[in-house]
Scaffold this active site. Structure first.
Site, short mmCIF file in Angstrom:
data_model
loop_
_atom_site.label_atom_id
_atom_site.label_comp_id
_atom_site.label_asym_id
_atom_site.label_seq_id
_atom_site.Cartn_x
_atom_site.Cartn_y
_atom_site.Cartn_z
N HIS A 124 0.79 -1.24 0.00
CA HIS A 124 0.00 0.00 0.00
C HIS A 124 0.82 1.27 0.00
O HIS A 124 0.26 2.35 -0.19
CB HIS A 124 -0.95 0.03 1.19
CG HIS A 124 -0.26 0.37 2.48
ND1 HIS A 124 0.56 -0.50 3.12
CD2 HIS A 124 -0.26 1.50 3.23
CE1 HIS A 124 1.04 0.06 4.22
NE2 HIS A 124 0.55 1.28 4.31
N1 UDP Z 1 -3.78 -4.89 9.00
C1 UDP Z 1 -5.07 -5.38 9.18
N2 UDP Z 1 -5.75 -5.83 8.09
C2 UDP Z 1 -5.22 -5.85 6.84
C3 UDP Z 1 -3.91 -5.35 6.65
C4 UDP Z 1 -3.22 -4.88 7.77
O1 UDP Z 1 -5.57 -5.40 10.31
O2 UDP Z 1 -5.91 -6.26 5.89
C5 UDP Z 1 -3.04 -4.40 10.17
C6 UDP Z 1 -1.70 -5.02 10.37
O3 UDP Z 1 -1.77 -6.20 11.12
C7 UDP Z 1 -0.94 -3.91 11.11
C8 UDP Z 1 -1.55 -2.65 10.58
O4 UDP Z 1 -2.79 -3.03 9.97
O5 UDP Z 1 -1.19 -3.98 12.50
C9 UDP Z 1 -0.64 -2.05 9.56
O6 UDP Z 1 -1.29 -1.03 8.91
P1 UDP Z 1 -0.78 -0.50 7.51
O7 UDP Z 1 -0.03 -1.55 6.81
O8 UDP Z 1 -1.99 0.08 6.84
O9 UDP Z 1 0.14 0.74 7.90
P2 UDP Z 1 1.66 0.89 8.34
O10 UDP Z 1 1.92 -0.03 9.47
O11 UDP Z 1 2.50 0.63 7.15
O12 UDP Z 1 1.74 2.33 8.77
#
Ligand code: UDP
Length: 357
Positions: free
Chosen positions: A200
């Site tokens: 993403h």
């Molecule tokens: N996550 C979730 N469902 C999904 C994909 C990710 O619950 O379909 C959770 C994942 O386990 C983690 C968090 O969302 O705890 C990560 O969010 P994201 O990847 O959107 O953002 P980043 O961590 O890169 O800021």
């Protein structure tokens, strides 16, 4: 003590879940949801599953250029609520909008997950982190590396190494996921027979060349090495649709709930991701992770042997997948057990509040 907490995106709901519970034991918390993420499966499902209180305020910023609209909305709320602290999380546009609105009104900002750096200013998140840390009075760092990053920018006052609230959440809800999620059954997946992938980041999802390269590599992995399941972020889904991309070997599903995601992670043979949170969760659950980026803010996961940086190129991704070996987890800034991060943050806030009176 009155706190306004500003959240808006999926990872922030996860970060605020435990802290919000802890804060509400003694303080008056007002939750603001900017609705940067607004789809049911990117927002409401997390509030329900993690039992996060209903937000007192919902901004309807929608998609597009959000930061300006959020800034205005949060500023109006802060003028009404007049909190003692404004708590912001992570590195999204909601983080920056909350921090800027507060700082301009001379309200102290507390940044949870301060000091993270990728040293890549092309990432919108990096700009959000740097600016938020610059205007924060309390900087809650999850790792020693984060503390050092702040020192390098001459930020020393108000810095607290508190451990990682997202790791706490992973342990806390990871146990619940064992019984509370039916995702393996629903997606017909068997433990340790599939790879889990997420994409993403703007650098991957918004760059058609990177995006197609990553998806066609995953498609090839699914054909030749092991099945790949992808809970696809709305931004990436949009990119796929608008360019009519089709990868028939991939098991693409809608974003899943947190408990479902934790169960998928725990049972994966390998994880391929450009998500910050997912890299850490892979490390916590001791699942080998390939990061689809050239750098990471979570260097400890690489040092610990659970994470390799592979960028967006097919050759490096496939080579890394083949090379993944089980490393030993070396606690390094965050340890492989649940900590009291929410409690520590709350104690510091209470202490600072009573000192300031
Ligand atoms: N996550 C979730 N469902 C999904 C994909 C990710 O619950 O379909 C959770 C994942 O386990 C983690 C968090 O969302 O705890 C990560 O969010 P994201 O990847 O959107 O953002 P980043 O961590 O890169 O800021």
């Amino acid at each position: 003590m009155k706190i306004v907490s500003v959240v808006g995106a999926r990872p922030q709901f996860i970060k605020c879940a435990l802290l919000s519970k802890e804060l509400r034991k003694g303080a008056d918390e007002v939750l603001v949801h900017t609705r940067q993420h607004y789809d049911e499966n990117m927002s409401a499902v997390f509030f329900k599953e993690l039992e996060i209180p209903e937000p007192e305020y919902n901004l309807e910023v929608g998609s597009g250029s959000q930061t300006g609209r959020m800034l205005q909305g949060v500023e109006e709320i802060l003028q009404i609520e007049k909190p003692d602290y404004v708590v912001v999380y992570g590195d999204t546009n909601s983080t920056l909008a909350g921090a800027l609105a507060a700082a301009k009104l001379h309200l102290p900002v507390a940044h949870v997950e301060a000091g993270l750096r990728s040293f890549n200013k092309k990432m919108p998140e990096e700009i959000n982190r740097i600016l938020t840390d610059q205007v924060s009075s309390l900087l809650f760092c999850p790792t020693q590396t984060a503390v050092q990053n702040l020192e390098r920018e001459n930020i020393r006052e108000g810095v607290h190494l508190v451990s990682d609230i997202m790791i706490d959440a992973a342990y806390h809800y990871g146990e619940k996921a064992e019984t509370g999620s039916q995702v393996l059954e629903r997606l017909r997946l068997k433990s340790k027979t599939y790879a889990l992938a997420t994409i993403h980041r703007a650098e991957n999802a918004d760059d058609l060349e990177h995006f197609s390269s990553i998806l066609s590599t995953l498609d090839k992995i699914a054909r030749e090495i092991l099945p790949v399941v992808i809970p696809l972020h709305p931004r990436s889904y949009k990119q796929m649709k608008s360019n009519r991309l089709n990868f028939p070997s991939l098991q693409i599903v809608e974003p899943v709930s947190y408990l479902d995601m934790l169960r998928l992670e725990k049972n994966a043979k390998a994880i391929l991701t450009d998500s910050g949170g997912v890299q850490k969760e892979a490390c916590v659950f001791q699942v080998p992770c390939i990061t689809l980026r050239n750098e990471t803010e979570w260097v400890e996961t690489v040092e610990a042997g659970w994470n390799v940086l592979a960028g967006a190129q097919e050759e490096t991704i496939v080579r890394s997948l083949k090379k993944i070996k089980k490393g030993s987890y070396l606690p390094n800034g965050y340890e492989a057990k649940e900590k009291d991060t929410a409690k520590k943050i709350t104690e510091i806030l209470v202490q600072q509040f009573s000192m300031a009176r």
